[in-house]
Design an enzyme around this catalytic site. Sequence first.
Site, PDB file in Angstrom:
ATOM      1  N   LYS A  13       0.838  -1.210   0.000  1.00  0.00           N
ATOM      2  CA  LYS A  13       0.000   0.000   0.000  1.00  0.00           C
ATOM      3  C   LYS A  13       0.872   1.258   0.000  1.00  0.00           C
ATOM      4  CE  LYS A  13      -2.139  -1.038   3.907  1.00  0.00           C
ATOM      5  NZ  LYS A  13      -1.667  -2.366   4.335  1.00  0.00           N
ATOM      6  N   ARG A  88      -9.219   1.063   9.344  1.00  0.00           N
ATOM      7  CA  ARG A  88      -8.902  -0.329   9.661  1.00  0.00           C
ATOM      8  C   ARG A  88     -10.031  -1.010  10.428  1.00  0.00           C
ATOM      9  NH1 ARG A  88      -3.100   0.321   9.371  1.00  0.00           N
ATOM     10  NH2 ARG A  88      -1.976  -1.620   9.720  1.00  0.00           N
ATOM     11  N   ARG A 127      13.085  -9.383   3.783  1.00  0.00           N
ATOM     12  CA  ARG A 127      13.596  -8.109   4.312  1.00  0.00           C
ATOM     13  C   ARG A 127      14.580  -8.372   5.453  1.00  0.00           C
ATOM     14  NH1 ARG A 127       8.323  -6.081   3.430  1.00  0.00           N
ATOM     15  NH2 ARG A 127       7.659  -6.123   5.592  1.00  0.00           N
ATOM     16  N   ARG A 135      11.340  -2.216  10.929  1.00  0.00           N
ATOM     17  CA  ARG A 135      10.478  -1.710  11.985  1.00  0.00           C
ATOM     18  C   ARG A 135      10.428  -2.730  13.105  1.00  0.00           C
ATOM     19  NH1 ARG A 135       5.313  -0.625   8.337  1.00  0.00           N
ATOM     20  NH2 ARG A 135       4.392  -1.665  10.120  1.00  0.00           N
ATOM     21  N   ARG A 146      -0.376  -9.353  13.275  1.00  0.00           N
ATOM     22  CA  ARG A 146      -1.006  -8.251  12.528  1.00  0.00           C
ATOM     23  C   ARG A 146      -1.964  -8.790  11.460  1.00  0.00           C
ATOM     24  NH1 ARG A 146       4.401  -6.086  10.857  1.00  0.00           N
ATOM     25  NH2 ARG A 146       3.368  -4.730   9.357  1.00  0.00           N
TER      26      ARG A 146
HETATM   27  P1  ADP Z   1       1.101  -2.293   8.077  1.00  0.00           P
HETATM   28  O1  ADP Z   1       0.101  -1.918   7.026  1.00  0.00           O
HETATM   29  O2  ADP Z   1       2.388  -2.771   7.513  1.00  0.00           O
HETATM   30  O3  ADP Z   1       0.556  -3.202   9.138  1.00  0.00           O
HETATM   31  P2  ADP Z   1       1.013   0.407   9.215  1.00  0.00           P
HETATM   32  O4  ADP Z   1       2.216   1.252   9.084  1.00  0.00           O
HETATM   33  O5  ADP Z   1      -0.192   0.769   8.424  1.00  0.00           O
HETATM   34  O6  ADP Z   1       1.544  -1.033   8.878  1.00  0.00           O
HETATM   35  O7  ADP Z   1       0.559   0.299  10.761  1.00  0.00           O
HETATM   36  C1  ADP Z   1       1.470  -0.040  11.763  1.00  0.00           C
HETATM   37  C2  ADP Z   1       0.765  -0.121  13.117  1.00  0.00           C
HETATM   38  O8  ADP Z   1       0.200   1.156  13.448  1.00  0.00           O
HETATM   39  C3  ADP Z   1      -0.426  -1.084  13.176  1.00  0.00           C
HETATM   40  O9  ADP Z   1      -0.041  -2.418  13.440  1.00  0.00           O
HETATM   41  C4  ADP Z   1      -1.244  -0.468  14.324  1.00  0.00           C
HETATM   42  O10 ADP Z   1      -0.666  -0.757  15.575  1.00  0.00           O
HETATM   43  C5  ADP Z   1      -1.062   1.019  14.102  1.00  0.00           C
HETATM   44  N1  ADP Z   1      -2.101   1.592  13.210  1.00  0.00           N
HETATM   45  C6  ADP Z   1      -1.885   2.157  11.988  1.00  0.00           C
HETATM   46  N2  ADP Z   1      -3.025   2.592  11.435  1.00  0.00           N
HETATM   47  C7  ADP Z   1      -4.005   2.284  12.322  1.00  0.00           C
HETATM   48  C8  ADP Z   1      -5.420   2.455  12.320  1.00  0.00           C
HETATM   49  N3  ADP Z   1      -6.063   3.021  11.283  1.00  0.00           N
HETATM   50  N4  ADP Z   1      -6.122   2.031  13.405  1.00  0.00           N
HETATM   51  C9  ADP Z   1      -5.502   1.474  14.451  1.00  0.00           C
HETATM   52  N5  ADP Z   1      -4.177   1.257  14.521  1.00  0.00           N
HETATM   53  C10 ADP Z   1      -3.426   1.667  13.466  1.00  0.00           C
END
Ligand code: ADP
Length: 193
Positions: A13, A88, A127, A135, A146
């Site tokens: 994404k 989400r 990775r 990260r 996740r």
């Molecule tokens: P990825 O898509 O690789 O899981 P993100 O960078 O989008 O990673 O998100 C990393 C972390 O940030 C998530 O695992 C969560 O803890 C938090 N997070 C990000 N966006 C949201 C959201 N919209 N609602 C709740 N938690 C979020």
Amino acid sequence: MNLVLFGPPGAGKGTQAKLLTDKRGLPQLSTGDMLRAAVAAGSPLGLRVKSILEKGELVPDELVIDIIGQRYDQPDCAHGAVFDGFPRTIPQAEALDTMLAARGKQIDLVLELKVDDAVLLSRVEARIKAGGVLRSDDTPETLKHRLGVYYKNTAPLLDFYRAQGKLRTLDGMAPVGAVTAAVAVILDGPTAG
Ligand code: ADP
């Protein structure tokens, strides 16, 4: 135009969002990036969410709804934005619709990047082998967690957006350039490129 990039963690994404920013001037609104920046800055928000991010849990809806609302009101979003990693949950999606409607806007399209779990896990392992800067939540164990959170809380949004007639599904396992081309066909029509 307001777009949502949708898909499991590691689906690509962020990569597509950055290309949309470069080519179409739509800012990338990544809640993950915003939360990591807050953690790095040691702000009150960062202190509150640090351990949630490390565990791969979801941050409470009201926190992300608040930060996305503030970000969307910046002038660079006047012509729209690419939402990456938000919404989400169903309450987040409903709050997003409400926020946009209050501004006379709406979500135009939701682009789903579909990637098999096994491919997501092998991307993380690659990775790690490559030894890049990772990260703290980029481990096979946290990724599995996740993914579980994604299927339980986030995947139900596919029906939410399908019902609104906004969902378009793409093969996220294709090479990056092919995904970008498929996105362009959706946004510009079959004569794109
Ligand atoms: P990825 O898509 O690789 O899981 P993100 O960078 O989008 O990673 O998100 C990393 C972390 O940030 C998530 O695992 C969560 O803890 C938090 N997070 C990000 N966006 C949201 C959201 N919209 N609602 C709740 N938690 C979020």
